[in-house]
Design an enzyme around this catalytic site. Structure first.
Site, mmCIF file in Angstrom:
data_model
loop_
_atom_site.group_PDB
_atom_site.id
_atom_site.type_symbol
_atom_site.label_atom_id
_atom_site.label_comp_id
_atom_site.label_asym_id
_atom_site.label_seq_id
_atom_site.Cartn_x
_atom_site.Cartn_y
_atom_site.Cartn_z
ATOM 1 N N CYS A 54 0.824 -1.208 0.000
ATOM 2 C CA CYS A 54 0.000 0.000 0.000
ATOM 3 C C CYS A 54 0.863 1.266 0.000
ATOM 4 C CB CYS A 54 -0.994 -0.043 1.152
ATOM 5 S SG CYS A 54 -2.397 1.022 0.835
ATOM 6 N N HIS A 91 -3.709 -4.873 0.310
ATOM 7 C CA HIS A 91 -3.128 -5.434 1.543
ATOM 8 C C HIS A 91 -3.300 -6.958 1.556
ATOM 9 C CE1 HIS A 91 -2.549 -1.713 3.968
ATOM 10 N NE2 HIS A 91 -3.501 -1.245 3.194
ATOM 11 N N GLU A 109 -1.922 -9.089 3.347
ATOM 12 C CA GLU A 109 -1.770 -9.690 4.682
ATOM 13 C C GLU A 109 -3.110 -10.069 5.316
ATOM 14 O OE1 GLU A 109 -1.218 -6.559 3.903
ATOM 15 O OE2 GLU A 109 -1.560 -5.144 5.550
HETATM 16 N N1 GLN Z 1 -1.670 6.929 2.520
HETATM 17 C C1 GLN Z 1 -1.838 6.156 1.343
HETATM 18 C C2 GLN Z 1 -3.193 6.382 0.687
HETATM 19 O O1 GLN Z 1 -4.087 6.910 1.282
HETATM 20 C C3 GLN Z 1 -1.625 4.688 1.643
HETATM 21 C C4 GLN Z 1 -2.634 4.097 2.580
HETATM 22 C C5 GLN Z 1 -2.202 2.796 3.202
HETATM 23 O O2 GLN Z 1 -1.029 2.449 3.205
HETATM 24 N N2 GLN Z 1 -3.129 2.054 3.783
HETATM 25 O O3 GLN Z 1 -3.389 6.032 -0.454
#
Ligand code: GLN
Length: 531
Positions: free
Chosen positions: A377, A502, A504
């Protein structure tokens, strides 16, 4: 007909009530029952989306995009189910629902009160979820500790349910602490007090699980049984385990399954050994790798819990124990030069500018030294930023979340900008991702359509994609008809992969998330070559 197992906690928080409940779910699943978990969080927040990881640990994301307490993650991993937001009940949700009904006039002018209106809403919610999901056994964990003001209406609702359901359809499990005194003696007084407290609320436990450093002695069990009015076989030792995945095995040793079968009139329909075999494998791993997780929340115990578990799953699959070390990305920014003595570097999700430059330094280090790298992410987005700056030479390239930059290689898409104007919201939950044939991620997943969970607002800026691809970065997964990039990899490196989603959250101990399995396998190969 659904049977209910309700789990409460006494003495203090942090006893591992969630693991206890999840382990009970696992042992019943293994004898062939359809177990459905519900987590009750007595706080006023509607969900955990706005809660700070510094205070609460990780925010777990469900397939429908609901952001919940990390205990739901334990349930999904232990029981192997995927649940939705309805499986997380909070005081906020219950009150919201009651107040909406009140405004619509559904209470026909009567005075709206905690008993019966709030308690009815709680009971209906729990029974509604059980019915909708066809639960044979509904496992309800009440967050917090018995006696907390916030939990009172939930315990009252549970008391009513206990009366309404027949004996063989309801079990109350109370988890307490059995401390050792300075002479090493197992003390039962805190348990006695906490059961007394439970009784003063009209609840009587059927099973007492005693958390203790060491196995409960027969004499301790006897004493608890006597003072708390339960049979000795219903006092279960939950002694410290090296590994949380051992807890279902401990409960089987303690014959908790047999007791529940008797009390709830169940039958042994099957004897699934997948879990037991997984634990056996986990306990006999003879190789080790060290993975650095470079993040901001390194001083919060549970901030990266799903990442830690997914790494562990990757290790079980590859045949190695994974030591995860946390590196404070802000600290890294203070060094001119640093060296990591690790077999892999992982940059997890995150928000905001703080510590982001340190994460970028870690990515440069992984790329230049060809150390296995997994970005998740925010880690995916920063891998794009790093490449823009150091390979494409785009000076001060950045994500527009982090700074005003001439090269916003990570940016909001126009529609996200619209949504943000209305108060900001994230792209959440399961979204279909298409993987490109012939790439590392395709090989790992071994299919071209996958569903993974998301939690983000920013995207790879489409304007820059050709430039990245010309320089050797492959965007190996995409969604939204190719408008959003979901995976990236550098084929010239041993393992340099990042995902916008994600992975995970969907990893299971007996079926690891493919990117984690690939990453740990590569880290193991790296360690065998270099150490
Ligand atoms: N801050 C980034 C976004 O809003 C990544 C978010 C995250 O890692 N969950 O896209």
């Amino acid at each position: 007909m659904t049977k209910y197992i309700v789990v409460t906690g006494g003495v203090m928080s942090g006893l591992g009530k969630g693991i206890t409940a999840a382990s009970i779910g696992r042992i019943l699943r293994d004898i062939g029952y359809r177990v459905v978990p519900i987590k009750v969080d007595p706080y006023l927040n509607i969900d955990a989306g706005t809660m700070n990881p510094f205070q609460h640990g990780e925010v777990f994301v469900l397939k429908d995009g609901t952001e919940v307490d990390l205990d739901l993650g334990h349930y999904e991993r232990f029981i192997g189910v995927e649940v939705t937001g309805e499986h997380n009940v909070t005081t906020g949700k219950i009150y919201m629902s009651v107040l909406e009904k009140e405004r619509k006039g559904e209470y026909l002018g009567s005075t709206v009160q905690i008993i019966p209106h709030i308690t009815d809403e709680i009971k209906n919610w729990i029974r509604g979820v059980a019915k909708k999901t066809n639960a044979e056994i509904c496992l309800v964990e009440i967050g917090g500790t018995v006696g907390d003001i916030e939990g009172m209406s939930f315990l009252e609702a549970i008391r009513q349910m206990h009366n309404e359901e027949s004996e063989e359809d309801f079990v109350l499990v109370h988890v307490t602490l059995v401390p050792l005194d300075s002479g090493g003696e197992q003390k039962t007084k805190p348990t006695q007090h906490s059961v007394k407290e439970l009784r003063s609320l009209g609840l009587h436990p059927d099973v007492i699980v005693g958390r203790c450093k060491e196995r409960l002695l027969p004499s301790t069990k006897k004493k608890i049984a006597l003072f708390c009015d339960v049979p000795a076989e219903a006092v279960i030792s939950a002694h410290d385990a090296e590994e949380i995945y051992e807890v279902p095995l401990i409960f089987k040793e303690e014959k908790l399954d047999e007791y529940l079968i008797k009390k709830l009139k169940l039958e042994r329909r099957s004897d699934d050994k997948t879990w037991d075999e997984m634990v056996k494998k986990l306990k006999t791993l003879d190789r080790e790798v060290t993975i650095a997780v470079v993040g901001k929340y390194v001083h919060v115990k549970d901030a990266y819990i799903s990442i830690r578990e997914a790494l562990k799953h990757g290790g079980i699959y590859s045949g190695c124990k994974v030591n995860m070390i946390l590196i404070d990305s802000e600290e890294l920014e203070r060094f001119e030069d640093f060296q990591f003595d690790v077999d892999g570097i992982l940059v997890p999700g995150g928000f905001g500018h703080r510590g982001s430059e340190g994460k970028i330094l870690a990515i440069t280090y992984a790329r230049e030294n060809d150390i296995p790298f997994l970005g998740i992410c925010f880690g995916f987005q920063l891998a794009v930023v790093e490449f823009a700056r150091n390979v494409l030479g785009l000076e001060n390239a950045n994500s527009s979340e982090l700074s005003d930059t001439p090269h916003p290689v990570i940016d909001l898409l126009p529609e996200q900008r619209e949504i943000d104007k209305m108060g900001g919201t994230m792209r959440l939950g399961d979204i279909e991702v298409t993987l490109k044939k012939g790439t590392i991620v395709y090989q790992l997943y071994n299919r071209d359509k996958i569903y993974e969970r998301h939690r983000h607002r920013y995207e790879v800026n489409p304007e820059y994609i050709p430039e990245f691809e010309n320089a050797g970065m492959v965007f190996s997964g995409y969604s939204d008809n190719g408008r959003r990039m979901e995976c990236l990899e550098l084929p010239s490196k041993r393992f340099f992969v990042a995902t916008q989603f994600h992975p995970e959250f969907k990893s299971r101990p007996y079926s690891p998330s493919p990117p984690f399995a690939g990453f740990v396998k590569s880290a193991l190969e790296y360690s065998l070559e270099n150490r």
